[in-house]
Design a protein around this motif. Structure first.
Motif, PDB file in Angstrom:
ATOM      1  N   PRO A 104      -8.469  29.480  82.098  1.00  0.00           N
ATOM      2  CA  PRO A 104      -7.567  29.225  81.077  1.00  0.00           C
ATOM      3  C   PRO A 104      -7.880  29.896  79.682  1.00  0.00           C
ATOM      4  N   LEU A 107      -7.809  33.556  79.974  1.00  0.00           N
ATOM      5  CA  LEU A 107      -6.376  34.233  80.007  1.00  0.00           C
ATOM      6  C   LEU A 107      -5.800  33.887  78.443  1.00  0.00           C
ATOM      7  N   ALA A 108      -6.056  32.665  77.863  1.00  0.00           N
ATOM      8  CA  ALA A 108      -5.320  32.808  76.570  1.00  0.00           C
ATOM      9  C   ALA A 108      -6.221  33.727  75.672  1.00  0.00           C
ATOM     10  N   VAL A 111      -4.239  37.125  76.372  1.00  0.00           N
ATOM     11  CA  VAL A 111      -2.692  36.987  76.014  1.00  0.00           C
ATOM     12  C   VAL A 111      -2.968  37.285  74.389  1.00  0.00           C
ATOM     13  N   PHE A 112      -3.904  36.676  73.747  1.00  0.00           N
ATOM     14  CA  PHE A 112      -3.824  36.664  72.247  1.00  0.00           C
ATOM     15  C   PHE A 112      -4.331  38.058  72.073  1.00  0.00           C
ATOM     16  N   GLN A 114      -4.229  40.962  73.516  1.00  0.00           N
ATOM     17  CA  GLN A 114      -3.259  41.901  73.966  1.00  0.00           C
ATOM     18  C   GLN A 114      -1.843  41.781  72.901  1.00  0.00           C
ATOM     19  N   ALA A 115      -1.361  40.545  72.747  1.00  0.00           N
ATOM     20  CA  ALA A 115      -0.198  40.493  71.788  1.00  0.00           C
ATOM     21  C   ALA A 115      -0.529  40.952  70.328  1.00  0.00           C
ATOM     22  N   ALA A 116      -1.715  40.381  69.925  1.00  0.00           N
ATOM     23  CA  ALA A 116      -1.999  40.967  68.612  1.00  0.00           C
ATOM     24  C   ALA A 116      -2.222  42.462  68.382  1.00  0.00           C
ATOM     25  N   THR A 119       1.510  44.137  68.726  1.00  0.00           N
ATOM     26  CA  THR A 119       2.130  43.707  67.693  1.00  0.00           C
ATOM     27  C   THR A 119       1.972  44.401  66.660  1.00  0.00           C
ATOM     28  N   ILE A 139       4.305  43.368  75.916  1.00  0.00           N
ATOM     29  CA  ILE A 139       3.886  42.058  75.519  1.00  0.00           C
ATOM     30  C   ILE A 139       4.371  40.916  76.647  1.00  0.00           C
ATOM     31  N   LEU A 140       5.707  41.007  76.534  1.00  0.00           N
ATOM     32  CA  LEU A 140       6.394  39.890  77.170  1.00  0.00           C
ATOM     33  C   LEU A 140       5.900  39.929  78.687  1.00  0.00           C
ATOM     34  N   ALA A 143       2.171  38.878  79.226  1.00  0.00           N
ATOM     35  CA  ALA A 143       2.045  37.567  79.125  1.00  0.00           C
ATOM     36  C   ALA A 143       2.580  36.542  80.392  1.00  0.00           C
ATOM     37  N   VAL A 147      -0.328  35.020  82.944  1.00  0.00           N
ATOM     38  CA  VAL A 147      -0.573  33.501  82.949  1.00  0.00           C
ATOM     39  C   VAL A 147       0.506  32.654  84.039  1.00  0.00           C
TER      40      VAL A 147
ATOM     41  N   ALA B  25       0.134  40.162  63.234  1.00  0.00           N
ATOM     42  CA  ALA B  25      -0.297  40.611  64.404  1.00  0.00           C
ATOM     43  C   ALA B  25      -0.850  39.238  64.943  1.00  0.00           C
ATOM     44  N   GLY B  29       0.030  36.757  68.302  1.00  0.00           N
ATOM     45  CA  GLY B  29      -1.081  36.542  69.335  1.00  0.00           C
ATOM     46  C   GLY B  29      -1.522  35.078  69.435  1.00  0.00           C
ATOM     47  N   TYR B  40       0.599  27.357  81.196  1.00  0.00           N
ATOM     48  CA  TYR B  40      -0.387  27.182  82.011  1.00  0.00           C
ATOM     49  C   TYR B  40      -0.813  25.879  82.381  1.00  0.00           C
ATOM     50  N   VAL B  60       8.087  35.903  72.341  1.00  0.00           N
ATOM     51  CA  VAL B  60       7.912  37.410  72.279  1.00  0.00           C
ATOM     52  C   VAL B  60       8.916  38.089  71.338  1.00  0.00           C
TER      53      VAL B  60
END
Lengths: 504, 504
Positions: A104, A107-108, A111-112, A114-116, A119, A139-140, A143, A147, B25, B29, B40, B60
């Motif tokens: 976990p 994974l977090a 995600v963090f 990737q999203a940052a 964005t 992003i969507l 995630a 997850v 950003a 994230g 999760y 998102v």
């Protein structure tokens, strides 16, 4: 009740403004009803399950007003779902290798990061313009997939189903938007440009009457209608964002009508920017028309002939562009009008040099000279626009006009007699001289350096250079060169008169 | 490799331009990692199941750069989900009553009608500006719920879970965007306006030096830096869409810093529109500065004193506004600068009447008069801006300045000696006369009707009226009245001189 009636009225107005909006609403309804009946339809539902909702979602979010926007969003969504799905599965696999406690956390982190990153990338101007939606979906999907907490074979199945439903939804949108009353962003941009030329032309052609004829306080409604008609040009002032959006959408569109896939949409923006420059001048001119009522008519009349002709000839050239844009043919008699307006400009400068205004009050002079300077600006801009339109016509491979059709030849015929009627002899020679210049002058820089102080064009042209560099950096150089090549300012008016006489 | 380096360079540029982008950003994230760990986390997952993905999706899609935009989208999404969920359940119930053969047809009709109507409503300008996203989610949720094909109790459960996950996601976004380095759209709009005032003020204050001092071709880098600094005003020309977006977002924002919930954001747009008008004039002026190098300096110098003062005084007034906006205090010495610039304008008109330019060549006259007319425009616009800023200050309840702080009093002190140094005696009397006008003139329309022909202000003011009506219809009337009330054009310059003498 009053509220409801108001909403209905607003709805009618919105629909009347562009009836295609009503059609678009029906198209969306159709697409959605279609896709949700897939969803409802048992065999399909058994196959896709809850994932069928992604088709519904795709339709709602992707279906846009124009084909280009719909295609852009659809392609963005499909590609992003595919890529993010793949990466998501990879991330999930990687994390699952690391054992249940670390998984976990890992994974977090994925995600963090990737999203940052994504964005942040959305702030890049080029990404924002064309791929903003794709990055969002990336992003969507990443995630959601990484997850999801399913076993891997389930995930593969999930990703596969999601991708196929997204594609189902997207394809329905694209097909309906292309085959049911399509709205092409490219066609819209093309028409917008043509109609912008038309409204500016209308103003310029009416300018003389408006400025030099005393207004009778006759039929107020008539006067108001006339004014409203004149002030249609105001829509051009704020057309920038609209044009840019349409050009962005148009780039996604396939060949349609007379537009190829790689139609030079960028050049439309360049022409549009110049046209907007011209509209700013016209806006200032329009305010001056009203206030100049203060200047005694007999003073204005002294400059009537050249000013009137400068307005009407540049107006005619724009009208010609508008017509030829509509027909997608190369404008033919266009340059003649540009040259005519320039020769009128020269007549004006001769007139001014003769000291015709020596007895005018300085404060009236301010207002009168502002009008003069604005018109000179407009004439010079018209010439730049001419060049830009020629570039557009050749880049877009417009047809040469073989046989002028009726309405077209009308415009030429209207122009010709005017020309021979308005122009005196040495103006005709100006035409010859200037056209000669276009072919022979290779000493661009040199001539630019020799600009004489008392040429009335020069001041204005400088203004334009600066402005257009501001508006479109890329083409600045080109325009610069062009300006000093074709326009008449690198010889002063008396030189031209001389050469005219010599040829005689 | 080259490509990667380019991307990194671009990223650095984007981040440097506004470092809050990097923070944003990270915030996205963070929010996403948080929400997906909910997803999760087994107990939560057991409760919400697949529906937990709606929380991820909400984050998102809803998380935007500014608090206002995030709040707006979040509220739109929550309300639309709630309403559409309710209606969707109703539609589903209605359809299920009608038997298995009619049911799918009825459902398809519902979805079609709902989607078509809502899509059409999205074209309403007011809906588009603030509720576009809500309507989109409404269409989506209604379609998903009504067609879901589940039994009714399942649907209620579904709707409930979906709503709570959406709210979970939305609340995470809103909390993070408010409490972690918040970006307030309102604050941004406020700062944008202040910095726009600042850049225009800079140009106007430098105008005199730029126009009247011969440029030495010394250090090219220095000159370029100076020009770049001067031309910062160009960003103001295209600020309209940015300002409007920020104002739209700001309306969603709660009280923050010194901004109340119902802060008069609309008035910011009004001031911004006037400021943009002024920027258009400055743009024209800037191009003239370059081309006017052609006019011999000795001719320019004849008008140096009033022109320089018109520029610097309106520049000072704008600087003052910029400073007081930053501090959110009412501008105090602001009006003095406006009046000073107007009196300089009158000096200019007297100078022009004296025939000082009688021997200037007409073609140089065009260029010179354009500069003069632009500066008169700017002075008159400054006055309108003054009124508009006063309205803003009282609507926004700016504090009265009690004790001028250091940088502020600096600006006043700089202004004051200038005033007594530059102004001659009857200019001071002008001040008295004009301020008297503000208080006593109730005969607005009458005075407007009596405008004398030879007032130099009149022409320019007419221009502004027209323009501002074009830019902001609502306030057009008001401005109109104002203009004829406060400015000096309803008596001509000689009248003012007379009244000055009388008071002596």
């Amino acid at each position: 009740m009053e509220k409801v009636r108001e909403i209905v009225r607003e709805g009618r107005r919105v629909g009347k403004e562009d009836p295609r909006r009503v059609v678009h609403a029906f198209k969306v309804g159709l697409a959605l009803a279609l896709v949700s009946s897939f969803y409802y339809y048992q065999p399909l539902y058994d196959n896709f399950g809850v994932n069928a909702m992604w088709a519904v979602m795709t339709v709602v979010v992707v279906f846009e007003f124009s084909v280009g926007a719909t295609l852009g969003k659809g392609i963005n969504r499909a590609v992003a779902t595919l890529v993010a799905g793949g990466l998501g599965i990879g991330a999930h696999h990687l994390a699952s290798l690391s054992g249940t406690t670390v998984e976990p956390i890992l994974l977090a982190i994925f995600v963090f990061v990737q999203a940052a990153l994504s964005t942040f990338v959305r702030f890049f101007p080029r990404v924002k313009a064309r791929y903003d939606y794709g990055v969002l979906i990336f992003i969507l999907t990443f995630a959601l997939i990484s997850v999801s907490g399913f076993r891997e074979d389930e995930i593969l199945d999930l990703a596969h189903k999601r991708l196929s439903t997204v594609i189902m939804g997207g394809v329905s949108c694209v097909l309906i938007s292309i085959f049911v009353c399509p709205v092409w962003a490219g066609q819209d941009l093309h028409s917008l440009l043509a109609s912008n030329f038309d409204t500016l032309a209308h103003f310029l052609q009416e300018f003389g009457d408006e400025y030099f004829e005393a207004t009778e306080d006759g039929d107020i409604k008539e006067v108001e209608k006339r004014r409203r008609n004149l002030e249609r040009y105001k829509s051009v002032l704020n057309s920038k964002s609209n044009e840019e959006a349409l050009a962005n959408f148009a780039k996604w569109e396939p060949r349609h009508g007379q537009f190829r896939f790689r139609h030079p949409w960028k050049q439309y923006l360049a022409v549009g920017a110049l046209l907007r420059q011209c509209a700013y001048r016209i806006d200032a001119l329009n305010s001056n028309i009203n206030s100049d009522m203060q200047i005694p008519m007999d003073i204005k009349k002294k400059l009537e002939e050249p000013l009137r002709r400068m307005g009407s000839e540049s107006g005619k050239s724009m009208k010609e562009v508008s017509i030829s844009l509509k027909k997608m043919t190369k404008p033919s008699s266009f340059d003649i009008h540009v040259v005519n307006s320039q020769s009128a400009c020269k007549t004006l400068s001769t007139l001014l040099k003769s000291g015709i205004l020596n007895d005018v009050e300085p404060l009236q002079m301010i207002s009168l000279m502002t009008t003069v300077s604005l018109l000179i600006d407009i004439v010079n801009l018209t010439e730049k626009i001419s060049e830009s339109v020629h570039e557009l016509a050749s880049a877009a491979k417009f047809k040469n006009k073989t046989k002028p059709s009726k309405s077209d030849s009308g415009s030429i015929v209207r122009a010709m007699p005017n020309k021979s009627h308005d122009d005196d002899d040495d103006d005709d020679h100006h035409v010859v001289t200037i056209l000669g210049d276009v072919d022979t002058s290779n000493n661009v820089d040199q001539s630019h350096g020799e600009i004489s102080v008392d040429s009335c064009h020069h001041v204005a042209i400088k203004i334009d250079d600066d402005d257009s560099i501001h508006e479109k950096h890329e083409d600045g150089d080109h325009i610069h060169v062009h300006t000093s090549r074709v326009s008449c300012e690198h010889t002063n008016a008396s030189d031209l008169l001389d050469s005219g006489v010599k040829k005689n």
